[in-house]
Design a protein around this motif. Structure first.
Motif: not given
Length: 272
Positions: A114-120, A146-149, A198-205, A261-265
């Protein structure tokens, strides 16, 4: 050989390798968890999903899935047996099933999750588009991909204080093969190009505090890419580098060292 993982990377031509789960936990696992908590809050998934954590490494993010998402099942995939062995020792992840595998050829049938994710992970995938298509393949209609990097090209990487000073000294530290895929616009192109909706992005600090500079230095020289590179330097050059980094990261009145540090998701849905 090219191996892709959250905690283990072997890119021979780049000289990059993470394969010690305990060391990775101190160097990057804590950072991953800090960013991962914000990432999962943003995803806001319902309980009871079947998850796949691609490039699970030592299980830092897998652990968060159990803590925060009430999954019905979680499968972690990684090419490093050493990292998987560490992941299996985490009390919170004992219900997970861990598999040795490749991000570009996942060992699962279509529509399994139901969900696939990658972390870094995505910057280490030799063909990011192929990796994303594999995520899409194993997720059912309406599911999450989804992913964040770390934002590695714009100063967001947690190890940038050291890497930046190495470059200032004329050194060329190893780097992942797909740095461009850490940019938000590149992630959006990958997600939309794979047919996700329904693609969305955000910045994570995030911010992390070390007890003092020596704590920061000792932890970040454990394994991975930086430790071996600095160990191979002439003693005088290594001492110069350490001094430059110390000046770059001043401590507070109590001697503590804090920086960010800052990541893009990005997230999207498989079309129904």
């Amino acid at each position: 050989m090219v191996a892709i993982a959250d905690g283990e990377v072997d890119v021979s031509e780049q000289g990059i390798r993470f394969d010690d789960g305990a060391s990775y936990e101190q160097v990057m696992g804590i950072w991953s968890r800090l960013a991962g908590e914000i990432f999962l809050d943003w995803l806001a998934p319902p309980a009871g999903l079947r998850w796949i954590d691609i490039g699970c490494g030592n299980g830092a993010f897998t652990d968060l899935l159990f803590e925060r998402c009430v999954p019905s099942e979680v499968h972690g995939v990684d090419p490093s047996e050493g990292q998987l062995a560490f992941a299996r020792t985490r009390p919170g992840s004992r219900s997970a099933a861990f598999h040795k595998g490749d991000a570009m050829a996942l060992p699962f049938p279509a529509h399994r999750f139901d969900a696939a994710v990658m972390a870094l992970v995505i910057v280490f995938v030799p063909n990011p588009a192929r990796g994303i298509m594999e995520m899409v393949r194993v997720v059912g209609s309406g599911g999450i991909v989804a992913t964040y990097v770390w934002d590695m090209l714009s100063g967001g990487f947690p190890l940038d204080p050291i890497l930046g000073e190495m470059r200032a000294m004329g050194l060329s530290p190893p780097q992942p093969p797909q740095l461009g895929s850490s940019r938000q616009e590149a992630l959006r192109d990958l997600w939309t190009g794979s047919g996700l909706e329904a693609v969305e992005t955000r910045e994570i600090t995030v911010r992390r505090t070390f007890a003092d500079f020596d704590d920061f230095w000792t932890i970040n020289l454990k394994g991975g890419t930086i430790g071996p590179a600095i160990a191979a330097m002439a003693q005088g050059d290594a001492a110069e580098l350490k001094g430059r980094v110390r000046r770059r990261l001043p401590a507070d009145a109590a001697g503590r060292l804090t920086y960010g540090a800052r990541a893009n998701a990005i997230k999207g849905r498989v079309p129904k």
